[in-house]
Design an enzyme around this catalytic site. Structure first.
Site, PDB file in Angstrom:
ATOM      1  N   HIS A   1     -13.882 -35.383   7.605  1.00 50.48           N
ATOM      2  CA  HIS A   1     -12.745 -36.087   8.198  1.00 50.48           C
ATOM      3  C   HIS A   1     -11.588 -35.089   8.231  1.00 50.48           C
ATOM      4  CE1 HIS A   1      -9.631 -39.034   8.859  1.00 50.48           C
ATOM      5  NE2 HIS A   1     -10.529 -40.002   8.932  1.00 50.48           N
TER       6      HIS A   1
ATOM      7  N   ARG B   1      -3.399 -39.349  14.025  1.00 52.60           N
ATOM      8  CA  ARG B   1      -3.610 -38.422  15.157  1.00 52.60           C
ATOM      9  C   ARG B   1      -3.694 -39.215  16.455  1.00 52.60           C
ATOM     10  NH1 ARG B   1      -8.454 -36.354  15.311  1.00 52.60           N
ATOM     11  NH2 ARG B   1      -9.287 -37.521  13.572  1.00 52.60           N
TER      12      ARG B   1
END
Ligand SMILES: Cc1cc2nc3c(=O)[nH]c(=O)nc-3n(C[C@H](O)[C@H](O)[C@H](O)COP(=O)(O)OP(=O)(O)OC[C@H]3O[C@@H](n4cnc5c(N)ncnc54)[C@H](O)[C@@H]3O)c2cc1C
Length: 567
Positions: free
Chosen positions: A238, A260
């Site tokens: 991740h 993000r």
């Protein structure tokens, strides 16, 4: 040391989504059978299902379809998933989510019109992730645990499984050897059927997200029992693990993908954005691309004080960030970072193992009487797991395993005499001179992070194999310096490291054998993806030999789609 013994019909190892669903389904299918759930931690409080933040993928909406969910899973997995397993995942996820809400009492977030709210998750062509705020796993685990407590299901908490024991003639499973962590005594539980659901967990990497109770014990036991593991080179990272120094366990924990997704920037140590140089989608590229770009920047030395990178959200407006990402803002503040208005240090973090025990769609394995489900199993996700398909996998196949074990025990079940039980290898650290277990763990972290992590090559991995052999030998000379047995965490650290080193070896051997790059596996010396039509998966046994087995495209071939046939 002579183990205590007891018998049960069905023995379940692990109490995450897979283990608890299996217990409930086996009990429903065959209430007359005795069922025992054995778990390294406390039932309901350990494992990764409890840590699920984002949610659960399921094709519920009218505009969505199981075919679309299936194609997203296959394409996300770069054509390596076993298509029958993936099909089972997407079809049965619908039944399981209804069971979670209507029978087990979960409340998921809803739209104003009363339908279940489904949000967007990376790599999917439809917003299909069911959730309860960003604490979905706690809702699922609390309800599952309550339901297990309410039934006549035995519990062995703080019991660590150390060996899958075969019958004396070697033809089937006979039971499992445990250490009762509260006393340090051994217990052998004889069973007609056993489920391996200990949840994998790539905690051999310096930065990782899974819970501390996970050390790949199930996979290490499966190897020793002669089973094959597939896709072991496929470890998902991740991109945004929190990086807050070595003094806190918060380092490595996930800062969610939505940061993000909503427009957050990743910056190098020079405080400049670097993602646009790597991918046109910049920070919104998929996990594997972003992690790789971040690792490249880290290797170039463009790093923060702790050796990572920054995430920056302030340009979106601190008020908005505080409102939309309350939990993340608080998590960062606990570690001294201002997510809303300042910069937070992040690093890619090992999150999930797509690989695991080879198994059939009814959760049977090559050892009669042994079943597998959840993150211990391999083949559902191929080269990449979609966010939201992890908890779907553990609950779907946990339930399948529960039903299948009940049927198996009714038809074939018998208690067998076990092969000889030998506790010598687990007792070893009591008789050796005290050594530095922590130093061995640090070396393991370095080897796996540097040489078998996000960017790999043959030279680095061959070196890693030598280092892993040396670490294993060092462990075999390292004692824990105490004879106390009750809650002896140094002893369990030693055992954890034994499992992690053995599984690190098969990750490395499988990664060396796969001479192309796809999904989570990237090789600097073989950067291209080989023919999808000729896709093959790695299969490895304890002797380290890897066989490449062709993927059978039972439903759809590369270049085709099921979508034109979908309703
Ligand atoms: C931070 C985080 C966030 C995540 N978010 C999502 C998400 O949003 N959506 C999604 O789909 N997936 C998510 N995942 C992945 C998901 O959590 C897993 O895929 C899934 O929950 C695994 O379920 P499981 O039952 O196989 O294992 P787990 O839930 O991990 O349970 C494993 C169990 O085995 C026990 N155990 C381990 N070793 C032994 C032993 N030797 N003896 C006895 N018991 C043992 C453990 O104590 C535990 O009870 C996330 C994972 C993490 C770490």
């Amino acid at each position: 040391m002579v183990p205590q013994a007891r018998d049960t019909d069905i023995l379940i190892l692990g109490a995450g989504g897979a283990g608890l669903f299996a217990a409930l389904h086996a009990h429903k299918a065959a209430p007359e059978l005795s069922i025992t759930v054995a778990v390294k931690g406390l039932l309901g409080k350990c494992g990764c299902t409890r840590m699920v933040q984002g949610g659960y993928n399921v094709a519920l909406a009218k505009e969505d379809s199981i075919e679309r969910h299936f194609m997203d899973t296959i394409e996300g997995g770069k054509w390596l998933p076993d298509q029958d397993l993936a099909w089972k995942l997407v079809t049965l996820a619908i039944e399981r989510i209804h069971e979670l809400e209507n029978e087990l009492g979960c409340f998921f977030d809803r739209n104003p019109d009363g339908t279940v709210h489904q949000k967007a998750f990376a790599g999917q062509t439809f917003d299909r992730t069911v959730h309860k705020g960003d604490l979905t796993g706690i809702e699922i685990m609390n309800r599952l645990a309550e339901q297990v407590w309410a039934r006549r299901i035995q519990r062995l908490e703080e019991h660590r499984a150390v060996e899958l024991v075969k019958s004396a003639d070697g033809s089937s499973i006979a039971g499992v050897l445990f250490i009762d962590m509260r006393t340090g005594e051994y217990l052998f539980v004889r069973a007609k059927a056993v489920l391996l659901a200990t949840g994998g967990g790539p905690t051999m990497y310096r930065y990782h997200t899974p819970s501390g109770d996970k050390s790949c014990d199930g996979l290490a036991m499966a190897l020793r029992a002669g089973l094959s593991l597939r896709d072991m080179e496929m470890v998902q990272f991740h991109p945004t693990g929190l990086l807050a120094g070595t003094h806190t366990r918060m380092t490595g924990t996930v800062l969610e993908e939505g940061l993000r997704g909503s427009g957050g920037y990743l910056l190098g140590g020079d405080k400049q954005r670097f993602m646009p140089n790597y991918d046109p989608k910049a920070e919104r590229a998929t996990r594997d691309f972003v992690s790789r770009a971040m690792f490249s920047e880290i290797r170039k030395g463009n790093t923060t004080p702790h050796g990572g990178l920054y995430i920056s959200m302030a340009h979106l407006g601190p008020e908005r960030v505080r409102k939309e990402f309350k939990g993340m803002v608080e998590r960062c503040a606990d570690c001294g970072f201002d997510l809303a208005g300042g910069l937070v240090e992040v690093v890619p973090t090992a999150h999930y193992m797509m690989g695991g025990v080879e198994f059939a769609a009814d959760c049977t394995t090559s050892l009669p009487g042994l079943f597998v489900a959840g993150e211990d199993s391999g083949g559902v996700h191929g080269a990449n797991r979609l966010g939201g398909n992890g908890v779907a996998n553990s609950t779907v196949f946990g339930a399948v395993a529960g039903d299948a074990m009940a049927e198996w025990v009714r038809k074939h079940g018998r208690l067998s005499s076990p092969a000889e039980l030998d506790t010598g290898s687990y007792e070893r650290p009591f008789s050796l001179p005290r050594g530095d277990i922590e130093a061995i763990r640090e070396k393991l972290y370095d080897t796996m992070w540097e040489r078998v992590g996000i960017i790999r090559d043959a030279a680095g991995m061959k070196r890693a194999l030598g280092e892993l052999d040396a670490l294993d030998a060092e462990l075999d000379k390292t004692g824990i310096g105490t004879q106390a047995r009750a809650f002896n965490l140094s002893w369990h650290d030693w055992l954890n490291l034994k499992s992690l080193v053995s599984v690190s070896r098969v990750i490395t051997q499988s990664a060396l054998a796969r001479e192309d790059s796809r999904g989570a596996h990237y090789r600097d010396d073989f950067p291209d993806t080989s023919s999808l039509e000729a896709s093959a998966f790695t299969s490895i046994k304890a002797d380290g030999r890897v066989t490449m087995k062709p993927v059978t495209f039972t439903r759809v071939r590369p270049g085709q789609s099921l979508l034109q046939h979908a309703a």
